[in-house]
Design an enzyme around this catalytic site. Structure first.
Site, PDB file in Angstrom:
ATOM      1  NE  ARG A 232      -4.268  -1.324   0.074  1.00  0.00           N
ATOM      2  CZ  ARG A 232      -4.444  -2.340  -0.776  1.00  0.00           C
ATOM      3  NH1 ARG A 232      -3.508  -2.710  -1.676  1.00  0.00           N
ATOM      4  NH2 ARG A 232      -5.460  -2.909  -0.838  1.00  0.00           N
ATOM      5  CD  GLU A 261      -2.874   3.064  -5.642  1.00  0.00           C
ATOM      6  OE1 GLU A 261      -1.776   2.983  -5.335  1.00  0.00           O
ATOM      7  OE2 GLU A 261      -3.680   2.278  -5.486  1.00  0.00           O
ATOM      8  CG  HIS A 298      -2.983  -1.017  -6.883  1.00  0.00           C
ATOM      9  ND1 HIS A 298      -3.333  -0.319  -5.686  1.00  0.00           N
ATOM     10  CD2 HIS A 298      -3.074  -2.408  -6.563  1.00  0.00           C
ATOM     11  CE1 HIS A 298      -3.735  -1.184  -4.904  1.00  0.00           C
ATOM     12  NE2 HIS A 298      -3.625  -2.364  -5.352  1.00  0.00           N
TER      13      HIS A 298
HETATM   14  N1  LIG Z   1      -0.731  -4.309  -5.307  1.00  0.00           N
HETATM   15  C1  LIG Z   1      -1.486  -5.191  -5.126  1.00  0.00           C
HETATM   16  O1  LIG Z   1      -2.343  -5.421  -6.167  1.00  0.00           O
HETATM   17  C2  LIG Z   1      -1.978  -5.888  -4.047  1.00  0.00           C
HETATM   18  C3  LIG Z   1      -2.579  -7.218  -4.028  1.00  0.00           C
HETATM   19  C4  LIG Z   1      -3.007  -7.760  -2.794  1.00  0.00           C
HETATM   20  C5  LIG Z   1      -2.624  -7.431  -1.663  1.00  0.00           C
HETATM   21  N2  LIG Z   1      -1.765  -6.053  -1.590  1.00  0.00           N
HETATM   22  C6  LIG Z   1      -1.323  -5.532  -0.335  1.00  0.00           C
HETATM   23  O2  LIG Z   1      -0.683  -6.498   0.192  1.00  0.00           O
HETATM   24  C7  LIG Z   1      -0.805  -6.503   1.516  1.00  0.00           C
HETATM   25  C8  LIG Z   1      -0.454  -7.808   2.417  1.00  0.00           C
HETATM   26  O3  LIG Z   1      -1.200  -8.927   1.818  1.00  0.00           O
HETATM   27  P1  LIG Z   1      -1.157 -10.606   2.426  1.00  0.00           P
HETATM   28  O4  LIG Z   1      -2.164 -10.996   1.612  1.00  0.00           O
HETATM   29  O5  LIG Z   1       0.218 -10.872   2.366  1.00  0.00           O
HETATM   30  O6  LIG Z   1      -1.720 -10.065   3.970  1.00  0.00           O
HETATM   31  P2  LIG Z   1      -1.413 -11.053   5.147  1.00  0.00           P
HETATM   32  O7  LIG Z   1      -2.769 -10.306   6.136  1.00  0.00           O
HETATM   33  O8  LIG Z   1      -1.559 -12.421   4.683  1.00  0.00           O
HETATM   34  O9  LIG Z   1      -0.292 -10.753   5.765  1.00  0.00           O
HETATM   35  C9  LIG Z   1       0.058  -9.494   6.367  1.00  0.00           C
HETATM   36  C10 LIG Z   1       1.423  -9.675   7.381  1.00  0.00           C
HETATM   37  O10 LIG Z   1       1.593  -8.480   8.136  1.00  0.00           O
HETATM   38  C11 LIG Z   1       1.822  -8.640   9.415  1.00  0.00           C
HETATM   39  N3  LIG Z   1       1.144  -7.306  10.000  1.00  0.00           N
HETATM   40  C12 LIG Z   1       0.060  -6.847  10.227  1.00  0.00           C
HETATM   41  N4  LIG Z   1      -0.069  -5.630  10.924  1.00  0.00           N
HETATM   42  C13 LIG Z   1       1.328  -5.472  11.412  1.00  0.00           C
HETATM   43  C14 LIG Z   1       2.003  -4.582  11.810  1.00  0.00           C
HETATM   44  N5  LIG Z   1       1.183  -3.564  12.400  1.00  0.00           N
HETATM   45  N6  LIG Z   1       3.457  -4.446  12.128  1.00  0.00           N
HETATM   46  C15 LIG Z   1       4.054  -5.550  11.497  1.00  0.00           C
HETATM   47  N7  LIG Z   1       3.449  -6.844  10.813  1.00  0.00           N
HETATM   48  C16 LIG Z   1       1.930  -6.631  10.812  1.00  0.00           C
HETATM   49  C17 LIG Z   1       0.927  -9.697   9.751  1.00  0.00           C
HETATM   50  O11 LIG Z   1       1.254 -10.460  11.033  1.00  0.00           O
HETATM   51  C18 LIG Z   1       1.047 -10.577   8.676  1.00  0.00           C
HETATM   52  O12 LIG Z   1       1.979 -11.668   8.599  1.00  0.00           O
HETATM   53  C19 LIG Z   1      -2.399  -6.365   1.733  1.00  0.00           C
HETATM   54  O13 LIG Z   1      -2.824  -5.909   3.101  1.00  0.00           O
HETATM   55  C20 LIG Z   1      -2.587  -5.380   0.456  1.00  0.00           C
HETATM   56  O14 LIG Z   1      -2.532  -4.229   1.211  1.00  0.00           O
HETATM   57  C21 LIG Z   1      -1.620  -5.478  -2.559  1.00  0.00           C
END
Ligand SMILES: NC(=O)c1ccc[n+]([C@@H]2O[C@H](COP(=O)([O-])OP(=O)(O)OC[C@H]3O[C@@H](n4cnc5c(N)ncnc54)[C@H](O)[C@@H]3O)[C@@H](O)[C@H]2O)c1
Length: 331
Positions: A232, A261, A298
């Protein structure tokens, strides 16, 4: 019939929804959700949105019959969850459609930056085959810092291992078994910033992760560090990023997401922003001009396989909700 309105729905997506949600009155709208077109969903019980459709209090005020919001994304920071809770509206996401998909884009960006792929291609298209200034760096043997070892971060760690990189990770909820299996080590944020040659962000956006890449942290980083962000935009303070690039601390970045964005994409959105946000958009435009910075729109989720999985999950999210067994509910 229950009315379900899906914004930013391509014709093939609307067709898929109509075919798989028989018994629902499905309407697909290709445009982004806004106050000027929310009226098209005024009778809807189900609202389908994507990350650029901001579901604010003002939008919710116009949707008195709404019971369910299904976002065709993993992230849900574009939805005012507090307001939804107050109104007893359930919000469901697509939590695991593209963990490999997004991680693959992160690797693609890392390679594109470290091997100057875009600049190389731009040159050869002009008939220029000079190697001057195109020397890159190997991934093998380098240290990569991974912020967030959830679904996407884990895949990224797998790929980092395949490239024979040393992986340092940071996560609020570390998973020791995964670390052992994928040969990475959990460390403090400070150590990660100090020792990483490359950094890849895979955290959700929330208050705690807001501007986790800020000027104070950039100052701790290794000279020439490459930062990849497919998570993000607001995880990074754009001003700090520009500063780091100017000082040569940051050697390059690959960004699939930007802090503002929506506004950078649409001129009309820019005019609605306050001064601080307009400044960020200006800074983003500076980033776009920097050869060391690669920005994609994105697009990390955008593969046929991932999109198909999203549609399947979204259909199930609606069906299960009406069976009284709501799934993928976000809180
Ligand atoms: N660019 C894109 O097209 C796209 C697509 C999908 C997801 N994303 C982004 O990727 C992010 C991650 O996706 P994911 O499926 O791996 O999510 P997920 O929930 O599986 O993993 C997130 C990780 O972050 C950790 N976390 C949460 N809050 C935290 C904090 N405050 N400090 C440290 N660690 C923390 C969690 O413990 C978890 O291991 C999503 O939230 C989304 O914003 C982007």
């Amino acid at each position: 019939m229950k009315k379900a309105v899906f914004y930013e729905s391509e014709p093939w997506e609307t067709k898929h929804l109509k075919e798989n949600l028989k018994g629902y009155d499905i309407k697909g709208i290709e445009q982004r959700l806004s106050l000027s077109n929310v009226g098209k969903a005024k009778d809807a019980e189900v609202l389908g949105v994507f990350v650029w459709d901001k579901v604010t209090k003002k939008i919710l005020d116009k949707l008195p019959k709404l019971k369910l919001i299904v976002t065709t994304s993993t992230g849900f920071d574009h939805i005012d969850l507090k307001e939804c809770k107050k109104r007893k509206i359930t919000v469901c996401n697509a939590p695991s459609y593209g963990e490999n998909t997004v991680a693959e884009q992160a690797v693609a960006l890392l390679l594109a930056v470290t091997r100057k792929i875009v600049e190389s291609v731009e040159r050869t298209r002009k008939g220029n085959f000079s190697l001057k200034g195109l020397m890159g760096v190997d991934l093998k043997g380098k240290t990569i810092g991974v912020l967030g070892t959830g679904k996407i971060g884990k895949y990224f760690c797998k790929y980092a291992k395949a490239f024979e990189m040393k992986t340092l990770a940071y996560d609020k909820y570390p998973c020791k078994a995964t670390a052992k299996k994928l040969c990475f080590k959990y460390v403090s944020l400070n150590k990660l910033f100090r020792e990483s040659d490359f950094i890849s962000l895979h955290l959700p956006y929330c208050k705690e992760t807001h501007h986790i890449i800020n000027k104070k942290n950039v100052k701790k980083m290794k000279k020439g560090v490459v930062i990849i962000n497919t998570a993000r935009g607001k995880l990074i303070d754009t001003e700090a990023l520009l500063w780091g690039l100017k000082k040569g601390i940051i050697g390059g970045c690959g960004l699939d997401v930007l802090e503002e964005e929506t506004a950078i994409k649409e001129e009309s959105e820019l005019l609605k922003l306050g001064k601080a946000k307009q400044r960020i958009v200006k800074e983003e435009r500076q980033l776009l001009k920097d050869k060391r910075v690669l920005v994609t729109p994105h697009n990390a989720f955008n593969t046929i396989e991932a999109l198909t999985r999203i549609m399947e999950t979204t259909v199930e999210n609606v069906k299960q909700y009406y069976k009284g067994k709501a799934q993928n509910v976000v809180k």
